[in-house]
Design a protein around this motif. Structure first.
Motif, PDB file in Angstrom:
ATOM      1  N   GLY C 332       0.805  -1.217   0.000  1.00 24.67           N
ATOM      2  CA  GLY C 332       0.000   0.000   0.000  1.00 24.67           C
ATOM      3  C   GLY C 332       0.834   1.260   0.000  1.00 24.67           C
ATOM      4  O   GLY C 332       0.386   2.301  -0.475  1.00 24.67           O
ATOM      5  N   THR C 333       2.057   1.180   0.508  1.00 22.57           N
ATOM      6  CA  THR C 333       2.859   2.402   0.540  1.00 22.57           C
ATOM      7  C   THR C 333       3.167   2.885  -0.864  1.00 22.57           C
ATOM      8  O   THR C 333       3.182   4.070  -1.118  1.00 22.57           O
ATOM      9  CB  THR C 333       4.200   2.228   1.289  1.00 22.57           C
ATOM     10  N   GLY C 373      -2.144   2.981   2.990  1.00 24.77           N
ATOM     11  CA  GLY C 373      -1.120   3.453   2.064  1.00 24.77           C
ATOM     12  C   GLY C 373      -1.472   4.769   1.396  1.00 24.77           C
ATOM     13  O   GLY C 373      -0.609   5.474   0.890  1.00 24.77           O
ATOM     14  N   THR C 376       0.482   7.535   3.003  1.00 20.63           N
ATOM     15  CA  THR C 376       1.928   7.408   3.195  1.00 20.63           C
ATOM     16  C   THR C 376       2.703   7.706   1.921  1.00 20.63           C
ATOM     17  O   THR C 376       2.198   7.503   0.826  1.00 20.63           O
ATOM     18  CB  THR C 376       2.303   5.960   3.610  1.00 20.63           C
ATOM     19  N   VAL C 379       3.924   6.915  -2.558  1.00 21.86           N
ATOM     20  CA  VAL C 379       2.754   7.186  -3.382  1.00 21.86           C
ATOM     21  C   VAL C 379       1.518   7.121  -2.511  1.00 21.86           C
ATOM     22  O   VAL C 379       1.203   6.074  -1.957  1.00 21.86           O
ATOM     23  CB  VAL C 379       2.602   6.129  -4.506  1.00 21.86           C
ATOM     24  N   GLY C 380       0.837   8.228  -2.340  1.00 21.26           N
ATOM     25  CA  GLY C 380      -0.380   8.205  -1.549  1.00 21.26           C
ATOM     26  C   GLY C 380      -1.304   9.314  -2.023  1.00 21.26           C
ATOM     27  O   GLY C 380      -0.978  10.488  -1.939  1.00 21.26           O
TER      28      GLY C 380
END
Ligand code: NA
Ligand code: NA
Lengths: 316, 161, 431
Positions: C332-333, C373, C376, C379-380
């Motif tokens: 998810g980050t 994510g 964060t 890529v968020g």
């Protein structure tokens, strides 16, 4: 287990796809097919099964079989309609008056020769069929004994014109919706009825909301076992024979497994879910759909197979 | 070239707009049909699904022109501007490869395969549905070449839903 | 052979991501390259091309563009502003009251729109200037906005959850929608708790409540907007219409509301449609390319292999869940939620099912973990948009975000190990 079987690299691996869970009777029969093929070919042919729609819906899997990404697939005859119009004959209500007629026709060589090989030019052939039950009507709270009892009944239909026409012919109101929504739709009263074989009651929990199950037997639609044509033609004569024999034996094996499943599920639906099973006189239902029969007998696309089936019924 | 891009933009936006409005209307029609009119609509659902496919691919092509497909630029931006442009060219080439080999060539092969195949409720040839892939492939190639010629660094968004 | 192909799949995918290829292109290209290793050239191409079509051939999928459209109409139609006023009445007496208003505003807005980006943008634009006026630090306001924006992805309606429903083999959308309320609200509360303590430390002011008359007016003018939730979610849960039809109803309702509020004019329509096309064109292309990726994985037997590998590390249910959560948080980050849901559901769901986990509960864990994510780096979506509307640089706000991040992870663990948080409402409504 991808490495380390170098002595078996000569073995031909066939990929078989279907959309049912591991405990479903069809999976058992396909596993039996795989076992028979390996045994009869002395392990020269192996079958890898992709269950659970891992490779996609039935429609997608037919296309994969056409291109050859998949070698073997079990798909409903109704899904094949779009690919070969002959298969639409199975949607015609009461093309088989009863199960015995259906079995007789499905084992008639004139019928199977045409049906099974018809699709070779679009990339696949059929090897055999599997019994997938008879479709019956079930309702939330209304008993249906006669075709007149269907007047005004909102029935979920499969997304096909023939099914819509069938419910209209019975006097019901056909309603289109995704199969996954049937449970809630019956519960909330959006529809009064649906139609399928006995396994829907337990397998899809429809018996929790639908309490009357009428043995109308309006459609008997087989599952078809298809194979990529090029792949089949590339096999040696011996191997082709192995595949055909294994397919036919697995069909017989499936008859038993299926009968047992229906019996068990009917018991559960009756005893644990309180579903009432009702026998109906099919004659008025059959009469109601005669215009549809005339239509199929006349239509260029279906008249040949329609005629062939009528003849097969008379054959001894 | 810029005129052509504007024209293609307008075409794709208009088609996609018409499709999404039609899909809203058809979906509401489906509810009304079920409750008020008691008319079955397996055909409505099928048509709507095919519209969604066309909408999705046309809209996706448009997004290539608008440079709004998400990408991870975090690592690329660590390089010098010159290197970044070279990397940019590489990814442009990859986009063109995917669009031409898979979407156009593969797409046309599938169209040929499915000409005789019909959809269950409407009887529409599936080739008509699959046509959307090679066509959108062509639009994507056009946009990417346009982007390379106008020679600006692409500012793909890093933003999703 | 399969192991080699699997390695090619993942390595080419990661390489393509790193050079900054559009994520969808990275997904497609790595899939096709992998197919070339196991299938003849033309078969590989035809199979891939077909899946790119069938990957979006689904009526339920239509709910996604329609909910996006509804959200954009609301955003343009003066609905966001009415929800903010309503939120202010609810939480106006807490220290850092404007931050709480922002968090509740995100939950309310998200509960009808379903996009963290739309929520972060709308709330940030309205709340940012107000907070600055009262002397809040920019990083503080931005952090609250960013941390609470993703709640709209968990609180229904939610396109992430629709995607999960499709890829998990038809888990009920209605059940998943109901399952999202408690975890989504807990996420919001966790953010508010952290904001409370930070505000106390900084001595941020408490707002004065408006007069009773104004309060009644504010509540009254928010009711039509809130009523949308009742119609849409209620209709879907009651089985009156499907998720897709519910989304179409949301479009119709929000259009009517926007016209009544005089926020929507004929000339706004092209811009609204354009924004919808840009967002959904991107999402649908990602979805269909991920469908291809999933097919390649299944074809190679990778989900099974990865599940077996996981189960060989430990048979302990808690251990496996923690490993899966860790992987999902990591993914998810850097990855967008939609492709991550599409790729990881077929891998992890069978593992969860081996120890009898409810697919609704597991879906909630998976979506929740991936949505974190959103706030964060690297890529968020919520992070980027939230920072940009607040006019702060991403590096500045990351430090302030850490305690929120920790608080939300605690909620994730609660959601994971207390199934009732997800299952209580679906069970209550017999879904
Ligand atoms: Na939402
Ligand atoms: Na992130």
């Amino acid at each position: 287990g991808c490495q380390g079987d170098s002595d078996q690299t000569k073995a031909i691996e066939l990929k078989l796809a279907h959309n049912l869970p591991l405990e479903h009777p069809v999976h058992l029969s396909l596993a039996e097919f795989a076992r028979l093929v390996e045994e009869k070919s002395s392990e020269e042919i192996k079958v890898k099964i992709y269950p659970n729609a891992q490779l996609g819906s039935e429609r997608e899997v037919i296309e994969l079989t056409q291109t050859g990404a998949v070698d073997l697939a079990k798909v409903s005859a109704s899904q094949l309609e779009g690919f070969e119009s002959d298969y639409s004959i199975f949607s015609l209500p009461y093309i088989f008056e009863d199960y015995e007629t259906y079995e007789k026709v499905m084992n008639n060589e004139k019928v199977t020769d045409k049906l099974y090989n018809q699709t070779e030019d679009i990339g696949f052939i059929a090897l055999t069929y599997y019994n997938a039950g008879q479709r019956h009507l079930y309702t939330k709270d209304r008993e249906v004994h006669d075709v007149n009892d269907m007047r005004g009944l909102k029935v979920r239909v499969q997304p096909s014109q023939t099914s819509v026409q069938m419910i209209n012919a019975f006097g019901g109101i056909p309603t289109a919706m995704d199969y996954g929504e049937v449970y809630t739709a019956i519960q909330s009263g959006v529809i009064d009825a649906a139609e399928n074989n006995e396994t829907a009651l337990v397998g899809n929990n429809h018996g929790e909301v639908a309490k009357y199950f009428m043995y109308t037997g309006h459609q008997i639609v087989p599952d078809m076992f298809i194979m990529n044509a090029t792949k089949f033609n590339q096999l040696s004569d011996d191997h082709q024979q192995v595949i055909k024999e294994a397919a036919q034996e697995s069909t017989l094996y499936h008859e038993d497994v299926w009968a047992k499943t229906i019996e068990e599920q009917t018991e559960i639906a009756k005893d644990e879910m309180g579903v009432n099973f009702i026998e109906v006189d099919k004659t008025p239902f059959i009469d109601a759909v005669q215009p549809l029969h005339e239509q199929f007998a006349k239509d260029e696309k279906t008249k040949e197979i329609y005629q062939l089936i009528q003849e097969a019924k008379q054959d001894e | 070239m810029n005129k052509a891009k504007k024209w293609v933009d307008k075409l794709l936006l208009s088609l996609s707009s018409l499709l999404i409005i039609a899909m809203v209307v058809l979906s509401i029609w489906q509810v009304v049909a079920r409750y008020v009119l008691s008319i079955p609509s397996p055909a409505t659902e099928e048509i709507t699904r095919f519209m969604l496919i066309w909408f999705g691919l046309l809209a996706a092509s448009y997004v290539f022109g608008a440079k709004k497909h998400i990408a991870i630029l975090f690592f690329r931006e660590k390089f010098a501007a010159k290197t970044q442009i070279s990397i940019e060219r590489i990814t442009d080439t990859l986009v063109i490869l995917v669009a031409s080999i898979l979407m156009v060539y593969g797409g046309i092969k599938v169209v040929m395969l499915t000409i005789a195949q019909t959809a269950p409720a409407t009887g529409i040839s599936m080739a008509f549905v699959y046509m959307s892939l090679p066509l959108s492939g062509l639009f994507i190639i056009f946009y990417t070449i346009h982007g390379m010629l106008t020679n600006k660094i692409k500012e793909n968004q890093e933003v999703g839903v | 052979m399969m192991a080699i192909a699997g390695t090619i799949l993942f390595i080419s995918f990661i390489l393509l991501l790193l050079v900054g290829a559009p994520i969808a292109i990275a997904i497609i290209l790595s899939s096709v390259i992998t197919f070339f290793t196991v299938l003849p050239f033309d078969v590989a191409l035809m199979t891939s091309a077909q899946r790119m079509i069938t990957g979006i051939d689904n009526f339920t999928m239509l709910a996604i563009p329609l909910f996006v459209l509804a959200g954009i109409i609301m955003n343009n139609g003066g609905i966001a502003f009415r929800l903010v006023n309503f939120a202010k009445v609810l939480v106006g007496k807490l220290p850092g009251s404007l931050a709480h208003t922002n968090a509740v505003g995100n939950m309310l807005f998200g509960s009808i729109a379903g996009s963290s980006v739309a929520a972060a943008a709308a709330m940030g634009r309205i709340m940012g200037p107000m907070q600055e006026k009262q002397g809040y630090k920019k990083t503080y306001s931005a952090a609250v906005n960013i941390a609470s924006a993703p709640t709209g992805l968990i609180i229904p309606p939610s396109s992430v959850v629709i995607v999960y429903s499709l890829v998990s083999g038809g888990t009920s959308v209605a059940a998943l929608f109901m399952a999202g309320y408690i975890p989504g609200i807990l996420w919001g509360i966790a953010v508010m708790i952290v904001a409370y303590f930070m505000a106390k430390k900084e001595n941020y002011p408490v707002s004065t409540l408006p007069s009773i008359k104004d309060i009644l007016y504010i509540i009254g003018s928010a009711i039509p907007s809130l009523f949308l939730i009742v119609i849409v979610i209620g209709g879907i849960v009651a089985g009156i219409f499907t998720a897709t039809e519910g989304a179409a109803v949301a479009v119709l309702y929000s259009t009517i509301l926007a016209i009544i509020y005089k926020g929507l004019k004929w000339r706004d329509i092209p811009a609204i449609l354009k924004e919808t096309i840009e967002i959904t064109g991107m999402i649908l292309f990602l979805i269909t390319s991920s469908a291809l990726f999933s097919l390649v994985m299944s074809y190679l037997g990778l989900p099974e292999a990865i599940s077996n590998a996981l189960l060989s590390i430990t048979e302990n249910q808690i251990g496996i869940l923690l490993i899966m959560i860790l992987i999902l948080l990591l993914v998810g980050t850097f990855m967008d939620i939609t492709p991550a849901v599409l790729i990881f559901t077929p891998i992890f769901l069978p593992v969860a099912e081996t120890f009898g986990m409810d697919p609704v509960h597991f879906g909630m864990i998976l979506c929740f973990a991936l949505c974190i994510g959103n706030m964060t780096p690297p890529v968020g979506s919520a992070l980027f948009v939230g920072a940009s509307v607040a006019n702060v640089r991403i590096e500045q706000v990351i430090g302030t975000l850490i305690p929120y991040f920790v608080a939300v992870i605690i909620v994730l663990l609660l959601v994971t190990f207390i199934p009732q948080l997800s299952l209580f409402l679906p069970n209550l409504f017999n879904l």
